[in-house]
Design a protein around this motif. Structure first.
Motif, PDB file in Angstrom:
ATOM      1  N   ARG A 154     -49.240  43.749 -25.321  1.00 56.94           N
ATOM      2  CA  ARG A 154     -49.494  42.417 -24.767  1.00 56.94           C
ATOM      3  C   ARG A 154     -50.905  42.331 -24.199  1.00 56.94           C
ATOM      4  O   ARG A 154     -51.616  41.336 -24.412  1.00 56.94           O
ATOM      5  CB  ARG A 154     -48.459  42.121 -23.686  1.00 56.94           C
ATOM      6  CG  ARG A 154     -48.719  40.859 -22.872  1.00 56.94           C
ATOM      7  CD  ARG A 154     -48.610  39.593 -23.693  1.00 56.94           C
ATOM      8  NE  ARG A 154     -47.228  39.267 -23.979  1.00 56.94           N
ATOM      9  CZ  ARG A 154     -46.845  38.159 -24.617  1.00 56.94           C
ATOM     10  NH1 ARG A 154     -47.759  37.291 -25.028  1.00 56.94           N
ATOM     11  NH2 ARG A 154     -45.580  37.928 -24.858  1.00 56.94           N
ATOM     12  N   ASP A 155     -51.345  43.363 -23.495  1.00 57.53           N
ATOM     13  CA  ASP A 155     -52.693  43.360 -22.907  1.00 57.53           C
ATOM     14  C   ASP A 155     -53.760  43.284 -24.003  1.00 57.53           C
ATOM     15  O   ASP A 155     -54.776  42.601 -23.839  1.00 57.53           O
ATOM     16  CB  ASP A 155     -52.906  44.612 -22.056  1.00 57.53           C
ATOM     17  CG  ASP A 155     -52.107  44.586 -20.759  1.00 57.53           C
ATOM     18  OD1 ASP A 155     -51.583  43.509 -20.405  1.00 57.53           O
ATOM     19  OD2 ASP A 155     -52.011  45.648 -20.104  1.00 57.53           O
ATOM     20  N   ILE A 185     -52.434  46.536 -36.805  1.00 60.09           N
ATOM     21  CA  ILE A 185     -52.781  45.228 -37.382  1.00 60.09           C
ATOM     22  C   ILE A 185     -53.576  44.399 -36.376  1.00 60.09           C
ATOM     23  O   ILE A 185     -54.554  43.726 -36.731  1.00 60.09           O
ATOM     24  CB  ILE A 185     -51.509  44.479 -37.811  1.00 60.09           C
ATOM     25  CG1 ILE A 185     -50.812  45.205 -38.975  1.00 60.09           C
ATOM     26  CG2 ILE A 185     -51.832  43.030 -38.191  1.00 60.09           C
ATOM     27  CD1 ILE A 185     -51.587  45.247 -40.265  1.00 60.09           C
ATOM     28  N   ILE A 186     -53.173  44.455 -35.120  1.00 59.18           N
ATOM     29  CA  ILE A 186     -53.911  43.714 -34.086  1.00 59.18           C
ATOM     30  C   ILE A 186     -55.342  44.225 -33.988  1.00 59.18           C
ATOM     31  O   ILE A 186     -56.304  43.439 -33.919  1.00 59.18           O
ATOM     32  CB  ILE A 186     -53.186  43.830 -32.725  1.00 59.18           C
ATOM     33  CG1 ILE A 186     -51.820  43.146 -32.794  1.00 59.18           C
ATOM     34  CG2 ILE A 186     -54.040  43.207 -31.609  1.00 59.18           C
ATOM     35  CD1 ILE A 186     -50.915  43.472 -31.620  1.00 59.18           C
ATOM     36  N   HIS A 240     -58.140  39.879 -26.168  1.00 54.90           N
ATOM     37  CA  HIS A 240     -58.958  39.378 -27.274  1.00 54.90           C
ATOM     38  C   HIS A 240     -58.560  37.972 -27.732  1.00 54.90           C
ATOM     39  O   HIS A 240     -59.082  37.487 -28.744  1.00 54.90           O
ATOM     40  CB  HIS A 240     -58.872  40.364 -28.442  1.00 54.90           C
ATOM     41  CG  HIS A 240     -59.501  41.694 -28.129  1.00 54.90           C
ATOM     42  ND1 HIS A 240     -60.851  41.932 -28.273  1.00 54.90           N
ATOM     43  CD2 HIS A 240     -58.963  42.849 -27.650  1.00 54.90           C
ATOM     44  CE1 HIS A 240     -61.116  43.178 -27.908  1.00 54.90           C
ATOM     45  NE2 HIS A 240     -59.997  43.753 -27.530  1.00 54.90           N
ATOM     46  N   GLY A 241     -57.681  37.328 -26.990  1.00 55.64           N
ATOM     47  CA  GLY A 241     -57.328  35.951 -27.295  1.00 55.64           C
ATOM     48  C   GLY A 241     -56.661  35.775 -28.644  1.00 55.64           C
ATOM     49  O   GLY A 241     -56.883  34.775 -29.333  1.00 55.64           O
ATOM     50  N   ILE A 242     -55.831  36.736 -29.021  1.00 54.77           N
ATOM     51  CA  ILE A 242     -55.166  36.681 -30.324  1.00 54.77           C
ATOM     52  C   ILE A 242     -53.864  35.903 -30.208  1.00 54.77           C
ATOM     53  O   ILE A 242     -53.038  36.173 -29.331  1.00 54.77           O
ATOM     54  CB  ILE A 242     -54.857  38.101 -30.853  1.00 54.77           C
ATOM     55  CG1 ILE A 242     -56.117  38.960 -30.886  1.00 54.77           C
ATOM     56  CG2 ILE A 242     -54.195  38.022 -32.228  1.00 54.77           C
ATOM     57  CD1 ILE A 242     -57.162  38.483 -31.846  1.00 54.77           C
ATOM     58  N   PRO A 252     -44.267  50.513 -20.892  1.00 48.96           N
ATOM     59  CA  PRO A 252     -45.710  50.698 -21.116  1.00 48.96           C
ATOM     60  C   PRO A 252     -46.153  50.334 -22.539  1.00 48.96           C
ATOM     61  O   PRO A 252     -47.296  49.909 -22.734  1.00 48.96           O
ATOM     62  CB  PRO A 252     -45.923  52.188 -20.837  1.00 48.96           C
ATOM     63  CG  PRO A 252     -44.599  52.822 -21.127  1.00 48.96           C
ATOM     64  CD  PRO A 252     -43.575  51.806 -20.699  1.00 48.96           C
ATOM     65  N   VAL A 253     -45.276  50.505 -23.528  1.00 47.40           N
ATOM     66  CA  VAL A 253     -45.642  50.180 -24.904  1.00 47.40           C
ATOM     67  C   VAL A 253     -45.796  48.669 -25.061  1.00 47.40           C
ATOM     68  O   VAL A 253     -46.777  48.179 -25.629  1.00 47.40           O
ATOM     69  CB  VAL A 253     -44.596  50.740 -25.888  1.00 47.40           C
ATOM     70  CG1 VAL A 253     -44.890  50.277 -27.317  1.00 47.40           C
ATOM     71  CG2 VAL A 253     -44.552  52.256 -25.821  1.00 47.40           C
TER      72      VAL A 253
END
Length: 299
Positions: free
Chosen positions: A124-125, A83-84, A130-132, A118-119
C-alpha cells in the motif's frame, strides 16, 4: 519454453490489430488523450459493457485517486509488487488488474490493517508514494459481448475460428488431435512449462470446452454435461470437485480428459487483448501489458 515478454503496442500496430479483430470494443473515442483522467478511461471501457456499471461488483478502485490525469496504463493479471515497481519505472500511473490486489476476492483490507500486516502495508505504501491507481477489471471484461478474456485466450491459441458465439465455451476442431498433441499446443501457445492432466495421452480430441480462470466445480460439471467434450480445459479447480468428477466419469467408461492450465496463465491473454482497445480509446497514452505470470516454480 519462450517466456511471454512485456510489449508496447504502437498506435499503428494497435489500429491494425483492432481492425483485424472480430471482437473489438466500440470504436468511439471518449476525449482527447491529454484531457483524460483515469476515471474517464474507466468510464470509456464500461460504456461498452452491457448493464455496466454493475451493483455489488468487484471492479472497484483498490488504490489511488482516479481523478488524476492518466500518464500511462499497465494491464496485468495481478498487481504484484514487481508489477507495481515496473509500472513506476515506465512512468505510468494506472494499473488495470484482472484479479485481486489484496489477497481476497473483494479486496477487503480491515483484517490486514487490524493486524498491522507488514506485507500489505509495504504494498500500500508503494502505491501511495507513487500515486498509482489500481482498478480491477474482472466482472466487466467477462460481461463484454463476447467475453474479452475468452476471446484473448482463443486468439492466443489460434482457436478463434472454431468459436461459436451461441455456445461460447465450446471449441470444435476441424480435425481431432491426440491429447498429448493438444497439451503441447496449449503449453507452447500460452508459454506454460507444465500442466496437470487426467486422461489417455493417445485419446483423440476434437470437441473441447474451455473454461479460463476459476469458474468452480458446479460450473465446470454443468458445462461438461451440456457440451459432452472429449477434453475439458480449465484454469484452476478445487481438487475435490472437477477432477474427481472426471476420474469417476472415466472409471464409468466415459471418454473424457481434463487439462488444468493454471489460473493466471489461462486468463493472461485477455489482458493482452485489452491493449489495442485502450490504445484506440486513449490515443497517445502509452499502454503496456506486463504479465504477472505464475507464482509457482516447478521441480
Amino acid at each position: 519454453m519462450l517466456q511471454r515478454r512485456e510489449f508496447l503496442v504502437s498506435a499503428a500496430t494497435a489500429a491494425a490489430a483492432l481492425a483485424a479483430s472480430s471482437f473489438p470494443f466500440s470504436r468511439s473515442v471518449a476525449a482527447p488523450a491529454k484531457a483524460l483522467t483515469i476515471q474517464q478511461v474507466i468510464d470509456a471501457l464500461l460504456a461498452d459493457i452491457p448493464g455496466a456499471p454493475f451493483p455489488n461488483t468487484v471492479d472497484t478502485i483498490k488504490a489511488g485517486n482516479p481523478s488524476q490525469p492518466v500518464k500511462g496504463i499497465v494491464t496485468t493479471m495481478f498487481a504484484t509488487g514487481a508489477i507495481i515497481q515496473r509500472t513506476i519505472e515506465l512512468g505510468a500511473n494506472f494499473i488495470i488488474a484482472h484479479e485481486p490486489t489484496f489477497y481476497n476476492h473483494t479486496d477487503e483490507t480491515k483484517w490486514l490493517t487490524d493486524s498491522n500486516d507488514p506485507v500489505y502495508a509495504a504494498k500500500r505504501d508503494l502505491l501511495d508514494k507513487h500515486g498509482i491507481v489500481v482498478w480491477r477489471f474482472h466482472d466487466g471484461i467477462h460481461a463484454h459481448k463476447p467475453d474479452g478474456v475468452r476471446m484473448g485466450v482463443l486468439q492466443a491459441l489460434d482457436f478463434d475460428s472454431y468459436y461459436n458465439p451461441d455456445q461460447p465455451p465450446l471449441i470444435t476442431l476441424p480435425e481431432s488431435m491426440p491429447l498429448n498433441s493438444l497439451i503441447m499446443h496449449l503449453k507452447q501457445r500460452l508459454s506454460i512449462r507444465e500442466v496437470k492432466y487426467i486422461g489417455n495421452l493417445v485419446q483423440s480430441c476434437a470437441r473441447l470446452v474451455l473454461s479460463p480462470g476459476a469458474a468452480g466445480g458446479r460450473s465446470h460439471i454443468a458445462a461438461i454435461e451440456k457440451y459432452q467434450p472429449d477434453c475439458f480445459i480449465c484454469g484452476e479447480l478445487n481438487e475435490w470437485e472437477t477432477s474427481e468428477y472426471i476420474r469417476d466419469a472415466r472409471y464409468q467408461g466415459r471418454n473424457i480428459s481434463l487439462i488444468v492450465l493454471g489460473h493466471c496463465v489461462s486468463e493472461e491473454p485477455g489482458l493482452e487483448w485489452l491493449v489495442p482497445v485502450l490504445k484506440q480509446k486513449v490515443p497517445g497514452v502509452q499502454v503496456t501489458h506486463l504479465p504477472s505470470g505464475d507464482a509457482f516454480s516447478f521441480i
